[in-house]
Design a protein around this motif. Structure first.
Motif, PDB file in Angstrom:
ATOM      1  N   ASN A   1      18.257 -19.233   4.123  1.00 16.94           N
ATOM      2  CA  ASN A   1      18.879 -20.500   3.723  1.00 16.94           C
ATOM      3  C   ASN A   1      18.693 -21.586   4.787  1.00 16.94           C
ATOM      4  OD1 ASN A   1      19.903 -19.936   1.137  1.00 16.94           O
ATOM      5  ND2 ASN A   1      21.669 -18.860   2.003  1.00 16.94           N
ATOM      6  N   GLY A   2      17.839 -21.289   5.769  1.00 15.80           N
ATOM      7  CA  GLY A   2      17.598 -22.251   6.841  1.00 15.80           C
ATOM      8  C   GLY A   2      16.729 -23.412   6.405  1.00 15.80           C
ATOM      9  N   PRO A   3      16.589 -24.429   7.272  1.00 12.33           N
ATOM     10  CA  PRO A   3      15.813 -25.634   6.935  1.00 12.33           C
ATOM     11  C   PRO A   3      14.357 -25.328   6.569  1.00 12.33           C
ATOM     12  CG  PRO A   3      17.125 -25.991   8.922  1.00 12.33           C
ATOM     13  CD  PRO A   3      17.225 -24.533   8.603  1.00 12.33           C
ATOM     14  N   LEU A   4      13.702 -24.424   7.312  1.00 12.84           N
ATOM     15  CA  LEU A   4      12.299 -24.110   7.025  1.00 12.84           C
ATOM     16  C   LEU A   4      12.156 -23.461   5.658  1.00 12.84           C
ATOM     17  CD1 LEU A   4       9.335 -23.913   7.911  1.00 12.84           C
ATOM     18  CD2 LEU A   4       9.881 -21.681   8.932  1.00 12.84           C
ATOM     19  N   ALA A   5      12.986 -22.450   5.388  1.00 11.80           N
ATOM     20  CA  ALA A   5      12.918 -21.762   4.098  1.00 11.80           C
ATOM     21  C   ALA A   5      13.228 -22.717   2.954  1.00 11.80           C
ATOM     22  CB  ALA A   5      13.889 -20.582   4.081  1.00 11.80           C
ATOM     23  N   LEU A   6      14.207 -23.599   3.165  1.00  9.23           N
ATOM     24  CA  LEU A   6      14.556 -24.581   2.131  1.00  9.23           C
ATOM     25  C   LEU A   6      13.393 -25.531   1.865  1.00  9.23           C
ATOM     26  CD1 LEU A   6      16.549 -25.935   0.221  1.00  9.23           C
ATOM     27  CD2 LEU A   6      17.441 -27.232   2.181  1.00  9.23           C
ATOM     28  N   PHE A   7      12.780 -26.040   2.934  1.00 11.43           N
ATOM     29  CA  PHE A   7      11.659 -26.968   2.767  1.00 11.43           C
ATOM     30  C   PHE A   7      10.491 -26.306   2.039  1.00 11.43           C
ATOM     31  CE2 PHE A   7       7.517 -28.369   4.391  1.00 11.43           C
ATOM     32  CZ  PHE A   7       7.498 -29.684   3.905  1.00 11.43           C
ATOM     33  N   LEU A   8      10.117 -25.087   2.466  1.00 12.05           N
ATOM     34  CA  LEU A   8       8.974 -24.405   1.861  1.00 12.05           C
ATOM     35  C   LEU A   8       9.249 -24.023   0.406  1.00 12.05           C
ATOM     36  CD1 LEU A   8       7.801 -22.084   4.784  1.00 12.05           C
ATOM     37  CD2 LEU A   8       6.751 -24.219   4.002  1.00 12.05           C
ATOM     38  N   SER A   9      10.519 -23.814   0.056  1.00 13.24           N
ATOM     39  CA  SER A   9      10.842 -23.479  -1.332  1.00 13.24           C
ATOM     40  C   SER A   9      10.910 -24.717  -2.219  1.00 13.24           C
ATOM     41  CB  SER A   9      12.171 -22.714  -1.404  1.00 13.24           C
ATOM     42  OG  SER A   9      13.254 -23.543  -0.998  1.00 13.24           O
ATOM     43  N   LEU A  10      10.889 -25.895  -1.614  1.00 12.43           N
ATOM     44  CA  LEU A  10      10.877 -27.143  -2.393  1.00 12.43           C
ATOM     45  C   LEU A  10       9.496 -27.798  -2.409  1.00 12.43           C
ATOM     46  CD1 LEU A  10      14.267 -28.797  -1.277  1.00 12.43           C
ATOM     47  CD2 LEU A  10      13.802 -27.487  -3.351  1.00 12.43           C
ATOM     48  N   PHE A  11       8.705 -27.576  -1.345  1.00 12.07           N
ATOM     49  CA  PHE A  11       7.357 -28.145  -1.289  1.00 12.07           C
ATOM     50  C   PHE A  11       6.501 -27.470  -2.371  1.00 12.07           C
ATOM     51  CE2 PHE A  11       3.036 -28.164   0.755  1.00 12.07           C
ATOM     52  CZ  PHE A  11       2.805 -29.535   0.569  1.00 12.07           C
ATOM     53  N   PRO A  12       5.946 -28.227  -3.317  1.00 11.90           N
ATOM     54  CA  PRO A  12       5.314 -27.625  -4.505  1.00 11.90           C
ATOM     55  C   PRO A  12       4.266 -26.564  -4.219  1.00 11.90           C
ATOM     56  CG  PRO A  12       5.586 -29.980  -4.824  1.00 11.90           C
ATOM     57  CD  PRO A  12       5.982 -29.704  -3.402  1.00 11.90           C
ATOM     58  N   PHE A  13       3.424 -26.748  -3.197  1.00 10.95           N
ATOM     59  CA  PHE A  13       2.328 -25.805  -2.970  1.00 10.95           C
ATOM     60  C   PHE A  13       2.796 -24.475  -2.368  1.00 10.95           C
ATOM     61  CE2 PHE A  13      -0.059 -29.731  -3.378  1.00 10.95           C
ATOM     62  CZ  PHE A  13      -1.146 -29.323  -4.136  1.00 10.95           C
ATOM     63  N   THR A  14       3.987 -24.440  -1.801  1.00 15.43           N
ATOM     64  CA  THR A  14       4.515 -23.189  -1.238  1.00 15.43           C
ATOM     65  C   THR A  14       5.741 -22.687  -1.994  1.00 15.43           C
ATOM     66  OG1 THR A  14       5.856 -24.460   0.341  1.00 15.43           O
ATOM     67  CG2 THR A  14       3.686 -23.738   1.084  1.00 15.43           C
TER      68      THR A  14
ATOM     69  N   LEU B   1      15.658 -28.163  -8.605  1.00 20.20           N
ATOM     70  CA  LEU B   1      14.892 -29.200  -7.917  1.00 20.20           C
ATOM     71  C   LEU B   1      13.489 -28.703  -7.597  1.00 20.20           C
ATOM     72  CD1 LEU B   1      14.749 -31.975  -6.578  1.00 20.20           C
ATOM     73  CD2 LEU B   1      15.751 -30.954  -4.513  1.00 20.20           C
ATOM     74  N   SER B   2      13.383 -27.441  -7.191  1.00 15.84           N
ATOM     75  CA  SER B   2      12.074 -26.871  -6.870  1.00 15.84           C
ATOM     76  C   SER B   2      11.159 -26.885  -8.087  1.00 15.84           C
ATOM     77  CB  SER B   2      12.241 -25.441  -6.351  1.00 15.84           C
ATOM     78  OG  SER B   2      10.990 -24.855  -6.064  1.00 15.84           O
ATOM     79  N   VAL B   3      11.684 -26.452  -9.237  1.00 17.21           N
ATOM     80  CA  VAL B   3      10.889 -26.442 -10.472  1.00 17.21           C
ATOM     81  C   VAL B   3      10.531 -27.866 -10.882  1.00 17.21           C
ATOM     82  CG1 VAL B   3      10.918 -25.850 -12.928  1.00 17.21           C
ATOM     83  CG2 VAL B   3      11.872 -24.256 -11.252  1.00 17.21           C
ATOM     84  N   LEU B   4      11.480 -28.787 -10.739  1.00 14.72           N
ATOM     85  CA  LEU B   4      11.237 -30.185 -11.115  1.00 14.72           C
ATOM     86  C   LEU B   4      10.137 -30.804 -10.260  1.00 14.72           C
ATOM     87  CD1 LEU B   4      12.212 -32.517 -12.925  1.00 14.72           C
ATOM     88  CD2 LEU B   4      13.813 -33.151 -11.110  1.00 14.72           C
ATOM     89  N   LEU B   5      10.188 -30.565  -8.947  1.00 13.00           N
ATOM     90  CA  LEU B   5       9.150 -31.084  -8.051  1.00 13.00           C
ATOM     91  C   LEU B   5       7.787 -30.467  -8.366  1.00 13.00           C
ATOM     92  CD1 LEU B   5      11.080 -31.086  -4.638  1.00 13.00           C
ATOM     93  CD2 LEU B   5      10.431 -33.080  -6.009  1.00 13.00           C
ATOM     94  N   LEU B   6       7.779 -29.196  -8.725  1.00 13.71           N
ATOM     95  CA  LEU B   6       6.532 -28.515  -9.066  1.00 13.71           C
ATOM     96  C   LEU B   6       5.939 -29.097 -10.344  1.00 13.71           C
ATOM     97  CD1 LEU B   6       4.652 -26.212  -8.177  1.00 13.71           C
ATOM     98  CD2 LEU B   6       6.038 -24.647  -9.553  1.00 13.71           C
ATOM     99  N   VAL B   7       6.785 -29.328 -11.337  1.00 12.67           N
ATOM    100  CA  VAL B   7       6.320 -29.934 -12.596  1.00 12.67           C
ATOM    101  C   VAL B   7       5.806 -31.346 -12.343  1.00 12.67           C
ATOM    102  CG1 VAL B   7       7.062 -30.770 -14.860  1.00 12.67           C
ATOM    103  CG2 VAL B   7       7.812 -28.522 -14.053  1.00 12.67           C
ATOM    104  N   GLY B   8       6.542 -32.106 -11.522  1.00 10.46           N
ATOM    105  CA  GLY B   8       6.106 -33.469 -11.205  1.00 10.46           C
ATOM    106  C   GLY B   8       4.761 -33.480 -10.502  1.00 10.46           C
ATOM    107  N   MET B   9       4.574 -32.573  -9.534  1.00 17.21           N
ATOM    108  CA  MET B   9       3.291 -32.504  -8.832  1.00 17.21           C
ATOM    109  C   MET B   9       2.173 -32.092  -9.779  1.00 17.21           C
ATOM    110  SD  MET B   9       1.627 -32.977  -6.051  1.00 17.21           S
ATOM    111  CE  MET B   9       2.853 -33.075  -4.732  1.00 17.21           C
ATOM    112  N   ALA B  10       2.477 -31.226 -10.745  1.00 20.56           N
ATOM    113  CA  ALA B  10       1.467 -30.816 -11.722  1.00 20.56           C
ATOM    114  C   ALA B  10       0.988 -32.012 -12.531  1.00 20.56           C
ATOM    115  CB  ALA B  10       2.037 -29.741 -12.644  1.00 20.56           C
TER     116      ALA B  10
END
Length: 412
Positions: A330-343, A364-373
């Motif tokens: 639940n740390g900042p790195l894990a949170l960022f990588l789980s939201l960044f679409p490519f990771t 939010l992760s799914v939404l960002l992934l769909v938006g990037m798609a």
């Protein structure tokens, strides 16, 4: 956009690429290879260097409370009978008749020295025989201590159930191992399926530019229709591939649970698989759009493969941070990588396997992934519109910027 046109392209792409030898070999060969590897491992464990029956000559009298024949069991290996002989000459006779594979003499001073004497035709007892005798000696020693519970003395810890602070959810060690590996095993399938089908798209675009098929397509299709058709068709190819792989894995897991005692209580992390299933389609569309843009920009397949390596590195980069993700999911790195679409796909699956991830983060992760798609598909369609007729030439950065800025003025 005419449904008939893009769907015709999609059906054509699926029919062509689903029949490719490379696709068929990868789709059916990968599960068969994995099955063969695991079968070889189990066969080595089950049949390699094993004993059928063993003898024991007890001069110390510590096995008298055990039956004359004791069967030593093992989950993966076949049972072995340990037979007690009253005299070493009887044991030698049984060995010469190949009724036993070897025997061990327990000297009268065993309790003081701890030394045993092994006899086998090869000179040395096999490692399997030594392991079985160790189990046998434990049973013998415990049988002389009536106050002890035999089962608990032999196996002091049957299972450890783990849970996190302030959580009522408990998992066994085996279930924890499954939760750790499931996201990465699914991630491997995910990565191969997404990239193999997306790579077909990039290769097809480059080849169609070189053969000037693009010039024919340009007269009857808009670039956006062309890209949607190709992406949908090849997406179905990737979906077919990963469905076969996951189906095979589920079948293998079901068979293993039914036949391997230690796996009987394991359950699949359905939440992890659900996250993977939800993210597969937008992740594929995102990568396909990115590789489609690369294919429309370059003039040779090899050149496109070099650029696609950047996308590959982005997708597999979570492996570099696996320890930090596991230690602090639940740390900042894990949170960022789980939201960044490519990771996001692999990291979000790993986080869901380890902790309770807030619903808003998954959404939010799914939404960002769909938006990037959508962004990548839009980007590839704009670049295709300019690059599809550039026979033998690579688009420059200036031309790509012009394509993006002027794309809306001429329609798609």
């Amino acid at each position: 956009m005419s449904k008939a046109k893009w769907w015709t392209i999609a059906a054509h792409e699926y029919a062509v690429h689903a029949k490719r030898k490379g696709f068929l070999i990868a789709t059916f060969g990968t599960p068969l290879l994995l099955v063969a590897i695991f079968a070889a491992i189990f066969a080595f464990i089950a049949f390699g260097d094993q004993s059928n029956s063993l003898g024991v000559v007890d001069q110390a009298g510590i096995t008298q409370k055990l039956p004359a024949t004791v069967t030593i069991t093992d989950t993966l290996r076949k049972d072995v009978a340990v037979i007690r002989f009253d005299d070493e000459n009887l044991a030698k006779a049984a060995l010469s008749k190949q009724e036993i594979d070897g025997y061990v003499v327990i000297p009268s001073d065993y309790l003081q020295s701890g030394a045993l004497r092994g006899v086998a035709n090869e000179g040395n007892l096999s490692s399997d025989a030594r392991d079985r005798f160790k189990d046998y000696m434990q049973k013998a020693l415990i049988s002389n201590q009536p106050s002890l519970n035999d089962q608990r003395a032999l196996e002091p810890i049957d299972q450890v159930y783990n849970r996190k602070p302030n959580s009522a959810v408990e998992t066994s060690e085996g279930q924890g191992i499954l939760l750790f590996f499931a996201p990465y095993l699914f991630g491997i399938f995910f990565f191969i399926a997404v990239f193999s089908s997306s790579a077909y798209l990039m290769t097809a675009l480059v080849e169609e530019k070189e053969s000037r098929v693009m010039e024919i397509l340009a007269t009857s299709l808009r670039p956006f229709e062309l890209m949607v058709g190709k992406i949908v068709g090849l997406g179905l190819v990737g979906l077919t591939q990963i469905s076969i792989w996951v189906g095979t894995a589920l079948l293998a897991f079901t068979i293993a649970r039914a036949n391997i005692e230690g796996m009987a209580n394991l359950t699949l992390p359905t939440n992890v698989l659900l996250i993977g299933a939800v993210m597969f389609v937008p992740a594929y569309l995102m990568v396909a759009g990115a590789l489609g843009a690369i294919g429309a920009s370059v003039s040779a397949v090899q050149e496109g493969q070099q650029f696609s390596g950047i996308i590959s590195i982005l997708m597999i980069s979570p492996v570099w941070f696996i320890n930090m993700i596991i230690e602090n999911p639940n740390g900042p790195l894990a949170l960022f990588l789980s939201l960044f679409p490519f990771t996001a796909p692999i990291v979000m699956m790993q986080r869901v396997a380890l902790v309770s991830v807030p619903a808003w983060q998954i959404g939010l992760s799914v939404l960002l992934l769909v938006g990037m798609a959508f962004v990548m598909i839009w980007l590839s369609a704009r670049i295709v519109r300019v690059g599809m007729l550039r026979y033998g030439k690579r688009l420059t950065l200036t031309e790509i910027r012009r394509a993006l800025s002027l794309g809306g003025q001429h329609g798609e």
